[in-house]
Design a protein around this motif. Sequence first.
Motif, PDB file in Angstrom:
ATOM      1  N   ARG A 414      14.933 -45.943 -32.612  1.00 27.01           N
ATOM      2  CA  ARG A 414      13.808 -45.114 -33.052  1.00 27.01           C
ATOM      3  C   ARG A 414      14.321 -43.678 -33.159  1.00 27.01           C
ATOM      4  O   ARG A 414      14.942 -43.158 -32.237  1.00 27.01           O
ATOM      5  N   MET A 415      14.066 -43.044 -34.282  1.00 27.28           N
ATOM      6  CA  MET A 415      14.483 -41.671 -34.496  1.00 27.28           C
ATOM      7  C   MET A 415      13.298 -40.733 -34.252  1.00 27.28           C
ATOM      8  O   MET A 415      12.196 -40.959 -34.782  1.00 27.28           O
ATOM      9  N   LEU A 416      13.515 -39.716 -33.448  1.00 32.47           N
ATOM     10  CA  LEU A 416      12.496 -38.717 -33.164  1.00 32.47           C
ATOM     11  C   LEU A 416      12.963 -37.348 -33.634  1.00 32.47           C
ATOM     12  O   LEU A 416      14.167 -37.063 -33.659  1.00 32.47           O
ATOM     13  N   THR A 417      12.007 -36.512 -33.985  1.00 36.02           N
ATOM     14  CA  THR A 417      12.292 -35.138 -34.381  1.00 36.02           C
ATOM     15  C   THR A 417      11.549 -34.196 -33.458  1.00 36.02           C
ATOM     16  O   THR A 417      10.338 -34.344 -33.251  1.00 36.02           O
ATOM     17  N   ALA A 418      12.273 -33.267 -32.876  1.00 36.33           N
ATOM     18  CA  ALA A 418      11.681 -32.304 -31.947  1.00 36.33           C
ATOM     19  C   ALA A 418      11.973 -30.899 -32.437  1.00 36.33           C
ATOM     20  O   ALA A 418      13.020 -30.635 -33.041  1.00 36.33           O
ATOM     21  N   MET A 419      11.028 -30.000 -32.171  1.00 41.53           N
ATOM     22  CA  MET A 419      11.190 -28.605 -32.581  1.00 41.53           C
ATOM     23  C   MET A 419      11.630 -27.775 -31.371  1.00 41.53           C
ATOM     24  O   MET A 419      11.033 -27.872 -30.291  1.00 41.53           O
ATOM     25  N   GLY A 420      12.657 -26.984 -31.556  1.00 40.63           N
ATOM     26  CA  GLY A 420      13.159 -26.137 -30.498  1.00 40.63           C
ATOM     27  C   GLY A 420      12.384 -24.843 -30.397  1.00 40.63           C
ATOM     28  O   GLY A 420      11.532 -24.522 -31.241  1.00 40.63           O
ATOM     29  N   PRO A 421      12.646 -24.029 -29.349  1.00 40.03           N
ATOM     30  CA  PRO A 421      11.912 -22.772 -29.152  1.00 40.03           C
ATOM     31  C   PRO A 421      12.117 -21.760 -30.275  1.00 40.03           C
ATOM     32  O   PRO A 421      11.283 -20.881 -30.479  1.00 40.03           O
TER      33      PRO A 421
END
Length: 462
Positions: A414-421
């Motif tokens: 499963r590929m997830l995308t997260a946003m950094g600060p």
Amino acid sequence: MKFRTKITAAVVCLLALLLAGCTAAPANPNTTAETAEATPAPAVEEAEKTAAAPTLRELTNAADGRCYLQSRIDETAQIYLTALDLTDGQQRVLCAKPGCTHTGPDCPAWLRADNSVQARQLRILTDGAQLYWTWETTGEGAPGTQPYSAVFTSGTEGAPAPLVEWMNRAPDYCGVYQQDYACTDSHWFTDGENLWVFQRCEPKDETGQPCFPASLCRLVPNEDPNGPSYRAECVWRQDIGAYGQYLGLVEGKILFSRSLRADGTPARRDGDYENTCRELRLLSADGSCSPALQTDTYGVTRAAALLDGLWYTVPAGSDQLQVTDLATGQTRTVCNLPLAGDGEGIDLGPVYEGRLAVAIARENREDGYVVQLDDGTLTPRTATWAKNGVTPRLPRLYARAGDRCLLMVGTRDRMLTAMGPDGSTDTFDSPVFLWAVTDLDSWLDGDQDWQLCTILNPDGDL
């Protein structure tokens, strides 16, 4: 837990009688076991109590072919009560409201917006006939305040959840059974009429150090229809620093361990493990406690488990799997396990129809075996998935009801995308587990023709 596996005949006789060394339950929940032992009840009274003590059955999250789960059902963080059918592997929202869309508090199965940072822990258990919702304080409370804990019961179909105010300290759902704040674990039982809870907490003593009292409370149904559902009372309270740990049931009695220093004083979390001894005792529902069945220092046993009323152990420095019948004190060696060193982890269980599953966690893999208990024959089990795509792992038993079980059998990508600060995004692989249902017998046979589960939120985990 670490225990020697030999029990003397004298101790066995004491266990059979459950008389000598037993103490009456303190009437005051704040009374310690040390205080109670100063004035033991007459032996005749203790014998009468033991003979009349109820037989306990443990409540779990699975019974009658279903496993009850608090679960996300979609991409939102909201939590619902669901049931996973152990026959066909289908997960369903436990709601019988006609036309319900299961989208928030209007759904009877809705539990809360998310499961993070809870000051109390909600567990939903069953005996197959109804559900028991238990709500226990886990954080530290203000000085002089009573920890709030409660119990709610419902049917297994449609699951009318407790009212929201019940989770917000409503007094009408009873069960102020908790003796301390900072609950670390609890185990629930029924005798067919009353509820019982064996609970361990971690409050701080007068010096600010954590201590580990355990208690057994009985919850009696309230005859007053306008009152709380149950009336709670403490029937047994352990020495406040003795690390009371629940191990299982032996003929309807609670097997637990308590830890003490070599000088007999309560053990604290001070790292002095080599001078800590651990006792194995039986606790009856009437609050009477057996003499020590076993007494050992830390590190004597590298693996131990109570399975079907028998105590299985692997002594430190040995490859022998041993089993002790706690009713007779008889110990025998079942077989020699293929162990390479003391650093390997050993997981024992379950036992089913004369066979025991054993998992051995090695440095770069996990090996499994099925032990035929009558002759010690070992049959290898096959790994079905790999941690991080490299380390072989075995199917993992999560829940069972009768001869059906729920297993974690693998992972899928499963590929997830997260946003950094800083506003940048990062895409990474975060596998989700695959779940399956099957017969325990088939699993121990090595059969992998199981039924994969249909999960309501396929991109999430149970």
